[in-house]
Design an enzyme around this catalytic site. Structure first.
Site, PDB file in Angstrom:
ATOM      1  N   HIS A  26     -29.513 -15.604  18.266  1.00 40.58           N
ATOM      2  CA  HIS A  26     -29.913 -14.919  17.038  1.00 40.58           C
ATOM      3  C   HIS A  26     -29.418 -15.665  15.807  1.00 40.58           C
ATOM      4  CE1 HIS A  26     -29.653 -11.430  19.969  1.00 40.58           C
ATOM      5  NE2 HIS A  26     -30.875 -11.278  19.505  1.00 40.58           N
ATOM      6  N   LYS A  79     -37.842 -18.150  21.296  1.00 37.05           N
ATOM      7  CA  LYS A  79     -38.808 -18.529  22.328  1.00 37.05           C
ATOM      8  C   LYS A  79     -38.355 -18.137  23.734  1.00 37.05           C
ATOM      9  CE  LYS A  79     -40.837 -22.598  21.943  1.00 37.05           C
ATOM     10  NZ  LYS A  79     -41.055 -24.030  21.637  1.00 37.05           N
ATOM     11  N   ASP A  82     -38.074 -15.189  24.619  1.00 36.83           N
ATOM     12  CA  ASP A  82     -39.073 -14.138  24.839  1.00 36.83           C
ATOM     13  C   ASP A  82     -40.455 -14.734  24.565  1.00 36.83           C
ATOM     14  OD1 ASP A  82     -37.245 -11.760  25.291  1.00 36.83           O
ATOM     15  OD2 ASP A  82     -36.531 -12.456  23.346  1.00 36.83           O
ATOM     16  N   HIS A  85     -25.979 -12.754  19.606  1.00 34.62           N
ATOM     17  CA  HIS A  85     -25.374 -13.935  20.218  1.00 34.62           C
ATOM     18  C   HIS A  85     -25.830 -15.165  19.446  1.00 34.62           C
ATOM     19  CE1 HIS A  85     -29.307 -14.609  22.006  1.00 34.62           C
ATOM     20  NE2 HIS A  85     -29.247 -13.429  22.599  1.00 34.62           N
ATOM     21  N   GLU A  86     -25.425 -16.322  19.915  1.00 33.18           N
ATOM     22  CA  GLU A  86     -25.690 -17.553  19.186  1.00 33.18           C
ATOM     23  C   GLU A  86     -27.186 -17.823  19.014  1.00 33.18           C
ATOM     24  OE1 GLU A  86     -25.341 -20.862  16.974  1.00 33.18           O
ATOM     25  OE2 GLU A  86     -23.742 -19.422  17.446  1.00 33.18           O
TER      26      GLU A  86
END
Length: 275
Positions: free
Chosen positions: A33, A145, A147, A30-31
């Site tokens: 990544h 961030k 995670d 997704h964006e």
């Protein structure tokens, strides 16, 4: 852009060049990544992104088998974001023999919060990240961030093993309404996706209370948990912690973060907000 599946192919492609910037992922991108890839691109070195769904960090009852594998789409997105090499090994390539050696992070950091509700999760994360670092040999590694605990665990691992890698945390990318982008958002129904913004909204309320001077963290956390339950969520935790090590706050003025994990229907979402 090259899509490589074997370790020897990757090492040959990187031989003789500068140490790359590395973005490890499990795919279904997704964006968030892609923002990490663009951030990596700005360092002026080759960018490698890995796509590997790591069995070691999934408990038997979790979603390893149904986790989306979307390599063709992911590769297209990565190329558009400026990635140079996609490393997409299969399990036999990453774990040709039973992985008897594992990286065990300290319990004080790895057995709290996410680690409490997902026992062994950070051992799986650290083991695969250590393997990927040995394979890719990056100079820079970027982690989202969202995670938050994972970022701290990986950064501490790199420091304690004296690995010459700069670990950079990329800011959380959010959809309209504040929902943190996650590969697992795809599990949400339309109604659940509408409701999912309540998690980030609750974090905002907690952060506002702390910024306003409240130090009764247990009461603030309990109120947030109750508010989520009343909306039909099944929260695991909402916790105000120190940014540095996710320990309980001790002194006034410490940089803090509020972290949360909660299940909405069958989908478990995590989020955080620095205070």
């Amino acid at each position: 852009m090259k899509v490589l599946h074997r370790i020897d192919e990757l090492r040959a492609a990187l031989a003789g060049g500068p140490r790359p910037a590395f973005v490890p992922t499990m795919g279904n991108l997704h964006e968030g990544h892609l923002a990490l890839v663009r951030q990596a691109r700005a360092h002026g070195v080759p960018v490698v992104a890995s796509i590997f769904v790591n069995r070691l960090q999934f408990a038997p009852h979790e979603d390893f088998d149904r986790y989306p594998r979307t390599l063709p789409r992911d590769a297209e997105l990565l190329e558009g974001a400026g990635c140079d090499i996609v490393f997409a090994p299969d399990e036999a390539e990453m774990y040709p023999v039973l992985q008897g050696f594992k990286v065990q992070p300290p319990a004080a950091l790895a057995d709290i919060l996410e680690g409490h509700f997902r026992p062994g999760f950070f051992t799986g994360v650290c083991t695969v990240v250590m393997k990927l670092f040995q394979i890719v040999q990056p100079g820079i590694a970027l982690f989202g961030k969202k995670d938050y605990q994972q970022c701290i665990v990986v950064r501490n691992m790199v420091e304690q093993f004296n690995m010459p890698i700069q670990v950079i945390g990329g800011e959380t990318v959010r959809a309209d309404g504040g929902l943190a982008l996650s590969s697992r958002n795809g599990y949400l129904s339309d109604a659940e996706r509408t409701e999912a913004v309540a998690l980030s909204a609750e974090l905002q309320r907690v952060a506002q209370a702390v910024r306003g001077g409240r130090r009764d963290f247990a009461d603030i956390e309990a109120a947030a948990l109750q508010a989520l339950r009343q909306r039909g969520w099944q929260p695991d935790y909402v916790a105000v912690r120190r940014r540095a090590d996710l320990a309980q706050p001790q002194a006034a003025g410490e940089p803090l973060v509020v972290v949360a994990a909660a299940r909405l229907g069958s989908t478990r979402l995590i989020d955080n907000l620095e205070i």
